[in-house]
Every structure is written in C-alpha cells, then in structure tokens.
Design an enzyme around this catalytic site. Structure first.
Site, mmCIF file in Angstrom:
data_model
loop_
_atom_site.group_PDB
_atom_site.id
_atom_site.type_symbol
_atom_site.label_atom_id
_atom_site.label_comp_id
_atom_site.label_asym_id
_atom_site.label_seq_id
_atom_site.Cartn_x
_atom_site.Cartn_y
_atom_site.Cartn_z
ATOM 1 N N HIS A 44 -6.118 94.555 61.739
ATOM 2 C CA HIS A 44 -6.104 93.767 60.508
ATOM 3 C C HIS A 44 -4.795 93.990 59.738
ATOM 4 O O HIS A 44 -4.134 93.041 59.314
ATOM 5 C CB HIS A 44 -7.308 94.155 59.644
ATOM 6 C CG HIS A 44 -7.403 93.413 58.353
ATOM 7 N ND1 HIS A 44 -8.221 92.333 58.178
ATOM 8 C CD2 HIS A 44 -6.772 93.598 57.161
ATOM 9 C CE1 HIS A 44 -8.099 91.879 56.943
ATOM 10 N NE2 HIS A 44 -7.217 92.645 56.301
ATOM 11 N N GLU A 45 -4.425 95.256 59.573
ATOM 12 C CA GLU A 45 -3.201 95.571 58.825
ATOM 13 C C GLU A 45 -1.946 95.127 59.574
ATOM 14 O O GLU A 45 -0.963 94.713 58.962
ATOM 15 C CB GLU A 45 -3.141 97.060 58.490
ATOM 16 C CG GLU A 45 -4.296 97.566 57.642
ATOM 17 C CD GLU A 45 -4.564 96.756 56.386
ATOM 18 O OE1 GLU A 45 -3.602 96.262 55.762
ATOM 19 O OE2 GLU A 45 -5.744 96.613 56.028
ATOM 20 N N HIS A 70 -1.191 91.523 58.758
ATOM 21 C CA HIS A 70 -0.408 91.421 57.520
ATOM 22 C C HIS A 70 1.058 91.764 57.795
ATOM 23 O O HIS A 70 1.970 91.051 57.359
ATOM 24 C CB HIS A 70 -0.938 92.395 56.456
ATOM 25 C CG HIS A 70 -2.258 92.045 55.869
ATOM 26 N ND1 HIS A 70 -2.488 90.906 55.143
ATOM 27 C CD2 HIS A 70 -3.445 92.718 55.886
ATOM 28 C CE1 HIS A 70 -3.743 90.882 54.732
ATOM 29 N NE2 HIS A 70 -4.346 91.969 55.181
#
Length: 156
Positions: free
Chosen positions: A67-68, A71
């Site tokens: 998920h990170e 980003h």
C-alpha cells in the site's frame, strides 16, 4: 523483525511487484498508533507500525508495504498518489494491496476511573453532568441564570 530486514523486504517487494527500485528508507516507527504505515511526501521514507506485524503477522506487513509503495511510486512519477485518485486505485488493484489494515486486537484503553460531577439549578431544577469540577460561585444555570449546587460526585 529489525529495521534492516524491513528495508530489504520493502526493496524486494518493490522490485518484484512494481519492477522499480525503492531508493529510500523504510523503518518501524514506534509512535504510530492509528495507522499501519505512512509514506512521507517530503523525505520519501516509509514508516511502519510494528504492532500490526506483531499481532497479524507477515502477510499483513506485506500488505501495508504494498500500500505504501503504491503511494511512493506514484508520487515519484508525478501521478495521482492519493487514496481517491484513479491512478492509485488502479495500481493498488494491480499489485493486490489492501485499502485498509486489519484492526488491532487491543485498542487504546480508555481511562475508566474518570469522575463525574452532577450539578442542579436551585431555581429551575435543570441538571448538568460534567467531567470537570465547576466553580459554583462563578458559573450559573444556562437556562435561567439561577444558582448551581453540586448534587453528587460519581466515580465510574
């Protein structure tokens, strides 16, 4: 798991799923409480909450890293890196990153030893419950401006 192992895992996931290197730092931040991880826009570092790894294991940690990294890579490329952006949603689906973390088993413990104070207006009978003590010489009833009297103190 140490910060060095986390760093190498993050680099490995980045190359394997995104086909791009992770050139910054990933580390456990002990101050994180309400989130599984966060990507720092200014430094491009990734911070991870260790509690999620301790309670949910390796798969949850890998999901947070994915998920990170979504980003991270979208921000580096100048594309939409925020949760609502289409680019972000497409990349998350492509790599199988979770939208949210699993909730932690032990939440923040509330202080159950709070005292409650109950006040009553002598004129109209309006009652007020407060967590902090009220100076009855200074404050009056909000309904009729009558004098307040402390009725009881409740220790919960």
């Amino acid at each position: 798991m140490t910060n060095e192992e986390l760093q190498s895992l993050t680099e490995e996931i980045s190359v394997r799923l995104f086909q791009k290197p992770f050139k910054h730092i990933a580390f456990f931040n002990p101050r994180l409480r309400t989130t599984g991880g966060r990507y720092m826009l200014s430094s491009h570092n990734i911070e991870i909450n260790r509690h999620y790894y301790d309670q949910h294991g390796f798969d949850e940690l890998a999901g947070i890293i994915k998920h990170e990294l979504c980003h991270y890579h979208l921000h580096i490329e100048g594309k939409g890196y925020k949760h609502g952006d289409k680019d972000f949603k497409i990349l998350m689906h492509k790599v199988g990153a979770p939208r949210h973390c699993s909730p932690l088993k032990e939440g923040k413990k509330r202080n159950t030893s709070l005292k409650s104070y109950f006040y009553k207006c002598l004129s109209c009978g309006q009652g007020y419950r407060r967590q902090r003590r009220v100076n009855t010489k200074r404050y009056v009833c909000g309904k009729c401006s009558g004098k307040l009297e402390e009725v009881l103190k409740i220790a919960e």
